[in-house]
Design a protein around this motif. Sequence first.
Motif, mmCIF file in Angstrom:
data_model
loop_
_atom_site.group_PDB
_atom_site.id
_atom_site.type_symbol
_atom_site.label_atom_id
_atom_site.label_comp_id
_atom_site.label_asym_id
_atom_site.label_seq_id
_atom_site.Cartn_x
_atom_site.Cartn_y
_atom_site.Cartn_z
ATOM 1 N N ARG A 110 3.783 -12.750 8.601
ATOM 2 C CA ARG A 110 4.241 -12.354 9.721
ATOM 3 C C ARG A 110 5.861 -11.656 8.741
ATOM 4 N NH1 ARG A 110 7.368 -18.106 10.198
ATOM 5 N NH2 ARG A 110 4.916 -18.708 10.101
ATOM 6 N N GLU A 111 5.585 -10.518 7.962
ATOM 7 C CA GLU A 111 6.629 -10.125 6.971
ATOM 8 C C GLU A 111 5.686 -8.939 7.360
ATOM 9 O OE1 GLU A 111 9.503 -12.881 4.475
ATOM 10 O OE2 GLU A 111 7.530 -13.768 3.690
ATOM 11 N N VAL A 112 4.847 -8.891 7.444
ATOM 12 C CA VAL A 112 4.315 -7.259 6.915
ATOM 13 C C VAL A 112 4.803 -5.890 8.291
ATOM 14 C CG1 VAL A 112 1.959 -8.306 6.489
ATOM 15 C CG2 VAL A 112 2.310 -7.867 9.233
ATOM 16 N N THR A 113 4.848 -4.979 7.269
ATOM 17 C CA THR A 113 4.986 -3.784 8.383
ATOM 18 C C THR A 113 5.208 -3.786 10.205
ATOM 19 O OG1 THR A 113 4.806 -2.657 6.256
ATOM 20 C CG2 THR A 113 4.886 -1.246 8.154
ATOM 21 N N THR A 114 5.435 -3.678 10.546
ATOM 22 C CA THR A 114 5.117 -3.032 12.249
ATOM 23 C C THR A 114 4.682 -1.684 12.803
ATOM 24 O OG1 THR A 114 7.194 -2.411 12.725
ATOM 25 C CG2 THR A 114 7.239 -5.570 12.378
ATOM 26 N N VAL A 115 4.081 -2.047 13.318
ATOM 27 C CA VAL A 115 3.783 -0.557 14.391
ATOM 28 C C VAL A 115 4.733 0.547 14.519
ATOM 29 C CG1 VAL A 115 2.901 0.720 15.644
ATOM 30 C CG2 VAL A 115 1.967 -1.174 14.981
ATOM 31 N N LYS A 116 6.222 -0.117 15.232
ATOM 32 C CA LYS A 116 7.361 0.460 14.932
ATOM 33 C C LYS A 116 7.221 1.075 13.649
ATOM 34 C CE LYS A 116 11.959 -0.613 16.856
ATOM 35 N NZ LYS A 116 12.911 -1.153 17.240
ATOM 36 N N GLU A 117 7.954 0.372 12.341
ATOM 37 C CA GLU A 117 7.721 0.965 11.669
ATOM 38 C C GLU A 117 7.070 1.438 10.601
ATOM 39 O OE1 GLU A 117 10.343 -3.301 8.958
ATOM 40 O OE2 GLU A 117 8.046 -3.319 9.633
ATOM 41 N N VAL A 118 5.489 1.244 11.076
ATOM 42 C CA VAL A 118 5.187 2.798 10.358
ATOM 43 C C VAL A 118 5.362 4.270 11.316
ATOM 44 C CG1 VAL A 118 2.850 3.809 10.594
ATOM 45 C CG2 VAL A 118 3.235 1.709 9.996
ATOM 46 N N LYS A 119 5.313 4.074 13.190
ATOM 47 C CA LYS A 119 5.734 5.052 13.299
ATOM 48 C C LYS A 119 7.429 6.024 12.789
ATOM 49 C CE LYS A 119 4.111 3.798 17.629
ATOM 50 N NZ LYS A 119 3.642 3.646 20.121
ATOM 51 N N LYS A 120 8.451 5.527 12.568
ATOM 52 C CA LYS A 120 9.640 5.491 11.628
ATOM 53 C C LYS A 120 9.274 6.634 10.192
ATOM 54 C CE LYS A 120 13.404 3.681 9.967
ATOM 55 N NZ LYS A 120 14.889 2.942 9.962
ATOM 56 N N LEU A 178 -3.093 5.914 7.587
ATOM 57 C CA LEU A 178 -2.971 6.615 5.934
ATOM 58 C C LEU A 178 -3.813 7.223 5.459
ATOM 59 C CD1 LEU A 178 -1.294 2.902 4.933
ATOM 60 C CD2 LEU A 178 -0.393 3.983 6.434
ATOM 61 N N ARG A 179 -3.064 8.150 5.303
ATOM 62 C CA ARG A 179 -4.207 9.047 4.275
ATOM 63 C C ARG A 179 -3.699 8.959 2.976
ATOM 64 N NH1 ARG A 179 -6.805 13.668 5.362
ATOM 65 N NH2 ARG A 179 -6.715 15.836 4.518
ATOM 66 N N PHE A 180 -4.781 9.014 2.476
ATOM 67 C CA PHE A 180 -5.571 8.378 0.709
ATOM 68 C C PHE A 180 -4.681 6.900 0.002
ATOM 69 C CE2 PHE A 180 -5.518 13.228 0.208
ATOM 70 C CZ PHE A 180 -6.945 13.274 0.461
ATOM 71 N N ILE A 223 1.029 -1.075 -0.102
ATOM 72 C CA ILE A 223 0.215 -0.276 -0.005
ATOM 73 C C ILE A 223 0.861 1.350 0.369
ATOM 74 C CG2 ILE A 223 -1.828 1.438 1.083
ATOM 75 C CD1 ILE A 223 -3.139 -1.071 0.295
ATOM 76 N N ALA A 224 0.550 2.554 -0.755
ATOM 77 C CA ALA A 224 0.935 3.479 -0.987
ATOM 78 C C ALA A 224 -0.243 4.663 -0.030
ATOM 79 C CB ALA A 224 1.746 3.975 -2.274
ATOM 80 N N ALA A 225 0.884 5.915 0.135
ATOM 81 C CA ALA A 225 -0.116 6.619 1.021
ATOM 82 C C ALA A 225 0.536 7.813 0.913
ATOM 83 C CB ALA A 225 -0.721 6.156 2.401
ATOM 84 N N ASP A 226 -0.172 9.251 0.897
ATOM 85 C CA ASP A 226 0.284 10.533 0.571
ATOM 86 C C ASP A 226 0.948 10.782 1.855
ATOM 87 O OD1 ASP A 226 -0.832 10.498 -2.031
ATOM 88 O OD2 ASP A 226 -1.964 12.575 -1.473
ATOM 89 N N GLU A 227 0.535 10.657 3.217
ATOM 90 C CA GLU A 227 1.278 10.816 4.345
ATOM 91 C C GLU A 227 0.114 10.225 5.722
ATOM 92 O OE1 GLU A 227 0.294 14.694 6.245
ATOM 93 O OE2 GLU A 227 -1.923 14.501 4.635
ATOM 94 N N ILE A 228 1.200 9.841 7.192
ATOM 95 C CA ILE A 228 0.341 9.310 8.033
ATOM 96 C C ILE A 228 0.243 10.121 9.108
ATOM 97 C CG2 ILE A 228 1.027 7.471 10.024
ATOM 98 C CD1 ILE A 228 3.008 6.464 8.574
ATOM 99 N N THR A 229 -1.040 10.398 9.822
ATOM 100 C CA THR A 229 -1.901 10.624 10.110
ATOM 101 C C THR A 229 -1.741 10.288 11.997
ATOM 102 O OG1 THR A 229 -4.291 10.582 9.746
ATOM 103 C CG2 THR A 229 -2.488 12.387 9.015
ATOM 104 N N LYS A 230 -1.876 11.038 12.316
ATOM 105 C CA LYS A 230 -1.846 10.300 14.949
ATOM 106 C C LYS A 230 -4.036 10.084 14.586
ATOM 107 C CE LYS A 230 1.384 11.919 17.383
ATOM 108 N NZ LYS A 230 1.577 12.597 18.318
ATOM 109 N N THR A 231 -4.228 8.858 14.951
ATOM 110 C CA THR A 231 -5.579 9.176 15.114
ATOM 111 C C THR A 231 -6.007 8.177 16.579
ATOM 112 O OG1 THR A 231 -7.866 8.392 13.377
ATOM 113 C CG2 THR A 231 -5.601 7.252 13.451
ATOM 114 N N PRO A 232 -7.283 8.423 17.020
ATOM 115 C CA PRO A 232 -7.877 7.659 17.605
ATOM 116 C C PRO A 232 -8.643 6.075 17.416
ATOM 117 C CG PRO A 232 -8.931 8.967 18.017
ATOM 118 C CD PRO A 232 -7.743 9.178 16.861
#
Length: 237
Positions: A217-227, A202-204, A185-194
């Motif tokens: 087991r090889e998908v992106t991790t939350v740690k990587e998304v935060k990075k 992921l935005r757009f 998945i590609a996206a324009d940006e990442i935003t904080k959300t509850p």
Amino acid sequence: MPFNERRKKLAELFEKKGKKLDPKTVTIAEQVIVSTPEALRKQFDESVKQGFEGIMVKKREAVYTAGARNFNWVKFKHMGVGKLADTLDCLVMGYYAGQGKRSGFGIGAFLVGVSNKVRPFSAERSDLERFVTVCKIGTGLSDEQWKQLRVTSYELRVKNKPEEYDVPKGLFPDVWIKPQIVVEIAADEITKTPLHTAGLALRFPRLISFRTDKSPREVTTVKEVKKLFKMQNGAII
């Protein structure tokens, strides 16, 4: 009723009743009539400069049809590369029934998530691997991709939510599927959300490919998304 007549009646109604309304609360959206692609592009660029995502483009003589997907009303918005430095490999957790044209596909959107694991994956300890939501995708796929996703997902459907899925009730899909399909998945940006259990969204988002070469087991991790989130704007979580 054509759009230009609807707009005229709205203006007349607002002229009669609008004086009683607070202009900071309710007002008629600005309308600019253009007849060339160059003029349309100019309006779009001006909108983006003012901080908007884009503009709504409507044919003046077109009749509004609820639920229809056509080119009478079009969202003209920026869908460039965006700020993200990389794509994400996400797990398809379930899908939602389609409406309109997609009712024939049996799927209209799907929910994806990333891994919230903090330790190496263990086949014996499934509690070490949890999947949290990051976005719901309902656009950007070709008809063939929708059909492909529907066929593959249908074969993996399960009655109840898999235990390793952490999904808020407001996002429960119509059909749950086993943790097996991985998509890029590609996206324009990442935003904080509850709203999503990853705490980020992921935005757009848009589908790039089906990653048949990768396992859950090889998908992106939350740690990587935060990075990635930090890389796009220097934010601190």
